[in-house]
Design an enzyme around this catalytic site. Structure first.
Site, PDB file in Angstrom:
ATOM      1  N   VAL A  11       0.831  -1.204   0.000  1.00 21.68           N
ATOM      2  CA  VAL A  11       0.000   0.000   0.000  1.00 21.68           C
ATOM      3  C   VAL A  11       0.866   1.255   0.000  1.00 21.68           C
ATOM      4  O   VAL A  11       0.672   2.175  -0.797  1.00 21.68           O
ATOM      5  CB  VAL A  11      -0.931  -0.009   1.238  1.00 21.68           C
ATOM      6  CG1 VAL A  11      -1.693   1.288   1.348  1.00 21.68           C
ATOM      7  CG2 VAL A  11      -1.879  -1.184   1.167  1.00 21.68           C
ATOM      8  N   ARG A 159      -5.765  -3.870  -5.855  1.00 20.56           N
ATOM      9  CA  ARG A 159      -5.519  -5.309  -5.909  1.00 20.56           C
ATOM     10  C   ARG A 159      -4.061  -5.516  -6.250  1.00 20.56           C
ATOM     11  O   ARG A 159      -3.527  -4.830  -7.124  1.00 20.56           O
ATOM     12  CB  ARG A 159      -6.359  -5.962  -7.019  1.00 20.56           C
ATOM     13  CG  ARG A 159      -7.826  -5.997  -6.735  1.00 20.56           C
ATOM     14  CD  ARG A 159      -8.607  -6.190  -8.023  1.00 20.56           C
ATOM     15  NE  ARG A 159      -8.332  -5.116  -8.974  1.00 20.56           N
ATOM     16  CZ  ARG A 159      -8.708  -5.132 -10.242  1.00 20.56           C
ATOM     17  NH1 ARG A 159      -9.333  -6.158 -10.741  1.00 20.56           N
ATOM     18  NH2 ARG A 159      -8.442  -4.101 -11.036  1.00 20.56           N
ATOM     19  N   LYS A 227     -14.398   0.203   3.849  1.00 22.85           N
ATOM     20  CA  LYS A 227     -13.328  -0.717   3.449  1.00 22.85           C
ATOM     21  C   LYS A 227     -13.681  -2.167   3.819  1.00 22.85           C
ATOM     22  O   LYS A 227     -13.583  -3.082   3.000  1.00 22.85           O
ATOM     23  CB  LYS A 227     -12.033  -0.295   4.139  1.00 22.85           C
ATOM     24  CG  LYS A 227     -10.912  -1.263   4.046  1.00 22.85           C
ATOM     25  CD  LYS A 227     -10.383  -1.340   2.636  1.00 22.85           C
ATOM     26  CE  LYS A 227      -9.520  -2.556   2.470  1.00 22.85           C
ATOM     27  NZ  LYS A 227      -8.326  -2.377   1.757  1.00 22.85           N
ATOM     28  N   ASN A 231     -14.662  -5.304   1.127  1.00 24.00           N
ATOM     29  CA  ASN A 231     -13.901  -6.551   1.052  1.00 24.00           C
ATOM     30  C   ASN A 231     -14.762  -7.753   1.439  1.00 24.00           C
ATOM     31  O   ASN A 231     -14.672  -8.810   0.820  1.00 24.00           O
ATOM     32  CB  ASN A 231     -12.655  -6.478   1.941  1.00 24.00           C
ATOM     33  CG  ASN A 231     -11.478  -5.906   1.170  1.00 24.00           C
ATOM     34  OD1 ASN A 231     -11.573  -5.669  -0.028  1.00 24.00           O
ATOM     35  ND2 ASN A 231     -10.378  -5.684   1.848  1.00 24.00           N
ATOM     36  N   LEU A 273     -16.957 -13.700  -9.597  1.00 28.28           N
ATOM     37  CA  LEU A 273     -17.817 -14.881  -9.619  1.00 28.28           C
ATOM     38  C   LEU A 273     -17.068 -16.067 -10.227  1.00 28.28           C
ATOM     39  O   LEU A 273     -17.674 -16.946 -10.813  1.00 28.28           O
ATOM     40  CB  LEU A 273     -19.082 -14.609 -10.432  1.00 28.28           C
ATOM     41  CG  LEU A 273     -20.168 -13.770  -9.757  1.00 28.28           C
ATOM     42  CD1 LEU A 273     -21.371 -13.612 -10.673  1.00 28.28           C
ATOM     43  CD2 LEU A 273     -20.603 -14.386  -8.420  1.00 28.28           C
ATOM     44  N   CYS A 283      -5.961  -9.609   2.575  1.00 28.71           N
ATOM     45  CA  CYS A 283      -7.115  -8.781   2.952  1.00 28.71           C
ATOM     46  C   CYS A 283      -8.381  -9.547   3.311  1.00 28.71           C
ATOM     47  O   CYS A 283      -8.940  -9.342   4.386  1.00 28.71           O
ATOM     48  CB  CYS A 283      -7.435  -7.808   1.835  1.00 28.71           C
ATOM     49  SG  CYS A 283      -6.188  -6.525   1.703  1.00 28.71           S
TER      50      CYS A 283
HETATM   51  C1  UDX Z   1      -8.444  -7.409  -2.449  1.00 30.29           C
HETATM   52  C2  UDX Z   1      -9.496  -6.405  -2.942  1.00 30.29           C
HETATM   53  O1  UDX Z   1      -9.896  -6.716  -4.259  1.00 30.29           O
HETATM   54  C3  UDX Z   1      -8.948  -4.991  -2.856  1.00 30.29           C
HETATM   55  O2  UDX Z   1      -9.958  -4.064  -3.226  1.00 30.29           O
HETATM   56  C4  UDX Z   1      -8.526  -4.736  -1.410  1.00 30.29           C
HETATM   57  O3  UDX Z   1      -8.066  -3.457  -1.206  1.00 30.29           O
HETATM   58  C5  UDX Z   1      -7.479  -5.756  -1.001  1.00 30.29           C
HETATM   59  O4  UDX Z   1      -8.021  -7.060  -1.142  1.00 30.29           O
HETATM   60  P1  UDX Z   1      -6.313  -8.609  -3.461  1.00 30.29           P
HETATM   61  O5  UDX Z   1      -6.298  -9.376  -2.179  1.00 30.29           O
HETATM   62  O6  UDX Z   1      -5.030  -8.023  -3.973  1.00 30.29           O
HETATM   63  O7  UDX Z   1      -7.354  -7.399  -3.355  1.00 30.29           O
HETATM   64  O8  UDX Z   1      -6.827  -9.592  -4.608  1.00 30.29           O
HETATM   65  P2  UDX Z   1      -8.184  -9.897  -5.390  1.00 30.29           P
HETATM   66  O9  UDX Z   1      -7.939  -9.718  -6.836  1.00 30.29           O
HETATM   67  O10 UDX Z   1      -9.324  -9.209  -4.805  1.00 30.29           O
HETATM   68  O11 UDX Z   1      -8.311 -11.473  -5.144  1.00 30.29           O
HETATM   69  C6  UDX Z   1      -8.439 -12.004  -3.827  1.00 30.29           C
HETATM   70  C7  UDX Z   1      -8.547 -13.500  -3.869  1.00 30.29           C
HETATM   71  O12 UDX Z   1      -9.807 -13.905  -4.371  1.00 30.29           O
HETATM   72  C8  UDX Z   1      -7.501 -14.212  -4.717  1.00 30.29           C
HETATM   73  O13 UDX Z   1      -7.017 -15.326  -4.023  1.00 30.29           O
HETATM   74  C9  UDX Z   1      -8.273 -14.639  -5.951  1.00 30.29           C
HETATM   75  O14 UDX Z   1      -7.722 -15.792  -6.535  1.00 30.29           O
HETATM   76  C10 UDX Z   1      -9.654 -14.902  -5.367  1.00 30.29           C
HETATM   77  N1  UDX Z   1     -10.739 -14.743  -6.340  1.00 30.29           N
HETATM   78  C11 UDX Z   1     -10.988 -13.520  -6.905  1.00 30.29           C
HETATM   79  C12 UDX Z   1     -11.561 -15.834  -6.633  1.00 30.29           C
HETATM   80  O15 UDX Z   1     -11.363 -16.938  -6.119  1.00 30.29           O
HETATM   81  N2  UDX Z   1     -12.590 -15.646  -7.508  1.00 30.29           N
HETATM   82  C13 UDX Z   1     -12.862 -14.451  -8.090  1.00 30.29           C
HETATM   83  O16 UDX Z   1     -13.834 -14.378  -8.866  1.00 30.29           O
HETATM   84  C14 UDX Z   1     -12.031 -13.346  -7.780  1.00 30.29           C
END
Ligand code: UDX
Length: 454
Positions: A11, A159, A227, A231, A273, A283
């Site tokens: 961040v 992200r 926030k 999430n 999805l 997060c």
């Molecule tokens: C997340 C939030 O998106 C972001 O807004 C926040 O500030 C921090 O947390 P991040 O953890 O970097 O970001 O990744 P993100 O792309 O959101 O994916 C999180 C997890 O969910 C990953 O392990 C990803 O593989 C999983 N995921 C995501 C799924 O299993 N299915 C999906 O459809 C989307």
């Protein structure tokens, strides 16, 4: 404006690079001398696409320090972007946050500064940080802090992997404070992003659909809650599709089509999805746990968020159950995991499903071989003693294994020569943990293809 940022994690350094690129004078502070030495040498302590380039382009507006002295005394805005890692009981460790607040109180010497919580902190932390800054300021300056600082919350929604784009072209900017002057200062700071008046870096072009960015300017508690609520909602969207995926599997439905079919309803939306082995990262797990725990303090239960967490936990068990279903006996089997990072385009292993899955398989007597395009070094440092065999190529992973599990959907894995991999394997089973591979193609190469949902 003069901006100081405490903490150079994902961040902090992303915020620093973007604000410096926009023309603000940014000082990044981190007590870890190794990180600061790397940054001074033009390198980055984390893997994030285009970060090195953006830091280089913004170099003349950036300074790096290990100490507060000389780094914050006349700042207009100080961001606290330190880590709040989970403690053993799941609650966030606020030690670094409190150190930062005290450091600000001690070293700030100007007329007025906005202290901004950028880390995800428990609801109510703004007030707490304010009291720590005030106490430390009064102790070191010998006079009242009144009017010299105020506290704001400015949650990040970036992200990993697309952190810079998410910061330069956000869906919205949220600022929260109970003090009007802070909100005005932050509005000025973010003006180039809100109005999208800056010239985009050539490697991070502005997406066509991006226009003026909406600003939510609100009170401190609301910004803090936004926030968590965002999430948790994203996390439960993923758990929802994974729950539906379990039923899809039973009734013979295709979860990818189901997700598309519901996602095209504009009220639902197609993103988040993707059914699979569930979420990881720093997060979703931490924030949903914190939300449930905050609610408990107020005698509230949050059954929806709690259920989303439970489903996510179960998805990891299902990988082992599916392998057991295919191989009947796990003891003595050799299983290859493709991908360790919690998602593609990052080397972050925090709460990565791969770690849990590797542990569960090793506990059941499997030999586990692993590969990741960027997270190998980190894995060796942090989990080297786990007993997994680190491989330098996916081909090496495939060699003589009873099954391959796609854990992280790196593009590189989609493009592998799966026919050649098949030839190396003891038995041709592929468990596609992200439903990301081409089932028909793999079946043609003689694979027994197993999706994770559907
Ligand atoms: C997340 C939030 O998106 C972001 O807004 C926040 O500030 C921090 O947390 P991040 O953890 O970097 O970001 O990744 P993100 O792309 O959101 O994916 C999180 C997890 O969910 C990953 O392990 C990803 O593989 C999983 N995921 C995501 C799924 O299993 N299915 C999906 O459809 C989307």
């Amino acid at each position: 404006m003069k901006v100081s940022i405490i903490g150079t994690g994902y961040v902090g350094i992303t915020t620093g690079a973007c604000l410096a690129y926009l023309g603000h004078e940014v000082t990044c502070i981190d007590s870890d001398e190794r990180k600061i030495a790397l940054l001074r040498a033009g390198k980055t302590p984390i893997y994030e696409p285009f970060l090195t380039e953006l830091l280089a382009d913004a170099q003349r507006n950036l300074r790096y320090c290990t100490k507060y002295a000389g780094a914050i005394q006349d700042a207009d805005v100080i961001f606290i972007a330190v880590g709040t890692p989970p403690l053993a009981d799941g609650s966030p460790d606020l030690r670094y946050l409190s150190q930062a607040a005290r450091g600000i109180g001690e070293h700030y010497a100007g007329d007025f500064v906005v202290v901004v919580n950028k880390s995800t902190v428990p609801i109510g932390s703004g007030n707490w940080v304010g009291s720590l800054v005030r106490e430390s300021y009064e102790q070191h300056h010998g006079h009242k802090a009144n009017g010299h600082f105020s506290v704001a919350s400015n949650p990040e929604f970036l992200r990993e992997g697309t952190a810079l784009s998410d910061s330069l072209y956000p869906d919205r900017v949220v600022i929260g404070s109970d003090d009007e002057r802070s909100l005005e200062t932050l509005y000025s700071l973010y003006r180039p992003i809100l109005d999208q008046t800056f010239a985009p870096p050539p490697y991070l072009p502005r997406p066509e659909e991006v226009g003026a960015v909406p600003l939510i300017s609100t009170d401190l508690a609301s910004a803090e809650l936004i926030k968590y609520a965002a999430n948790a909602f994203l996390a439960l969207k993923i758990s929802y599709i994974n729950e539906i995926g379990q039923l899809a599997e039973k009734v013979g439905a295709d979860i990818i089509q189901v997700a598309k079919g519901i996602g095209l309803d504009a009220r639902i939306g197609t993103r988040f999805l993707q059914a699979g082995i569930g979420w990881g990262g720093s997060c979703f797990g931490k924030d949903t746990a914190a939300l449930v725990s905050t609610a408990t303090e107020y005698n509230l239960s949050m059954p929806i968020v709690a259920a989303a967490r439970e489903i996510n936990r179960r998805q990891r068990d299902r990988v082992v159950e599916k392998l057991l279903g295919e191989l009947k006996i796990l003891k003595g089997r050799s299983i290859g995991l493709l991908g360790l990072a919690f998602k593609p385009n990052t080397d972050d292993l925090r709460e990565a499903p791969a770690i849990d899955i590797a542990r569960k398989l090793i506990d059941r007597g499997c030999k586990v071989k692993v590969h990741d395009p960027v997270a190998m070094e980190r894995f060796q440092q942090e989990y080297g003693d786990m007993g997994a065999v680190c491989c330098t190529t996916p081909e090496e992973v495939a060699d003589d294994v009873d099954a391959l599990v796609l854990v992280t959907e790196w593009q590189q894995y989609r493009e592998l020569d799966w026919e050649a991999l098949a030839a190396k394997m003891r038995s041709r089973i592929v468990l596609d943990g992200r439903n990301a591979l081409d089932r028909a193609r793999l079946t043609r190469f003689g694979f027994r293809y197993v999706g994770v949902a559907g």
